[in-house]
Design an enzyme around this catalytic site. Sequence first.
Site, PDB file in Angstrom:
ATOM      1  N   GLU A 233      80.483  20.995  24.793  1.00 43.28           N
ATOM      2  CA  GLU A 233      80.383  19.581  24.379  1.00 43.28           C
ATOM      3  C   GLU A 233      79.014  19.009  24.734  1.00 43.28           C
ATOM      4  O   GLU A 233      78.442  18.239  23.963  1.00 43.28           O
ATOM      5  CB  GLU A 233      81.514  18.742  24.991  1.00 43.28           C
TER       6      GLU A 233
ATOM      7  N   CYS B 232      70.404  29.306  19.550  1.00 43.60           N
ATOM      8  CA  CYS B 232      70.722  28.009  20.179  1.00 43.60           C
ATOM      9  C   CYS B 232      69.820  27.758  21.389  1.00 43.60           C
ATOM     10  O   CYS B 232      69.399  26.618  21.619  1.00 43.60           O
ATOM     11  CB  CYS B 232      72.195  27.940  20.574  1.00 43.60           C
TER      12      CYS B 232
HETATM   13 ZN   LIG Z   1      82.128  21.702  19.109  1.00 43.34          ZN
HETATM   14 ZN   LIG Z   2      74.455  29.820  19.063  1.00 45.64          ZN
END
Ligand SMILES: [Zn+2]
Ligand SMILES: [Zn+2]
Length: 194
Positions: A147, A183
């Site tokens: 989150e 990411c």
């Molecule tokens: Zn999510």
């Molecule tokens: Zn990722």
Amino acid sequence: MEIGKTKIIIQPIEEIQENLLRFLKEGLEGIFSFDNLKAEVWEKILSLRDSEYNRSRGQYKGSKVLERLLNLHYIKKTYRILGVMDKDLYSRNLNFIFGIATSPRSLSSKRSGAALISITRLRQEFYRKPKNKILFQKRVLKEGVHELGHTFGLGHCNNYCIMTFSNHLGETDEKPLEFCKSCSKKLKTYFQNI
Ligand SMILES: [Zn+2]
Ligand SMILES: [Zn+2]
């Protein structure tokens, strides 16, 4: 309490075990250590409101609780706030959710992030299985990192990555407690730009 510019405030919503909050704080600092983020457990507990509860469903509405966290985030000028609650959550389209978060309005926005997780469905006991503290703590940390990842501008990811969407707990257990290369790169760019 002094609120650091890069400190994640962990906001207990009603009663949450202290050792779980401490575990979460240390875990978050470990995961986000590359940008030297610190975490701190907020000593003042937030209470849930009747208006956030859906009596017929027996669940709290994620977006409503998140909205209150976001208000707190603006008032207290926190860098990021992560609410932790032990009541079941739902959203408009989903029967239940493990968590919900806001996304930054722009990459340069420093004050853009509130996140919320519910730990209720992360316990083995919820599924009438024997208690497993280690597994439970790991799930809590995974959902918290996921989150918060959204508050740093990350969307859902199809790689072997913490940002994979979890539709059920099996998917939470399968995903790693780390960001994939792509990411990580996005996160680094995000932190360089603020
Ligand atoms: Zn999510
Ligand atoms: Zn990722």
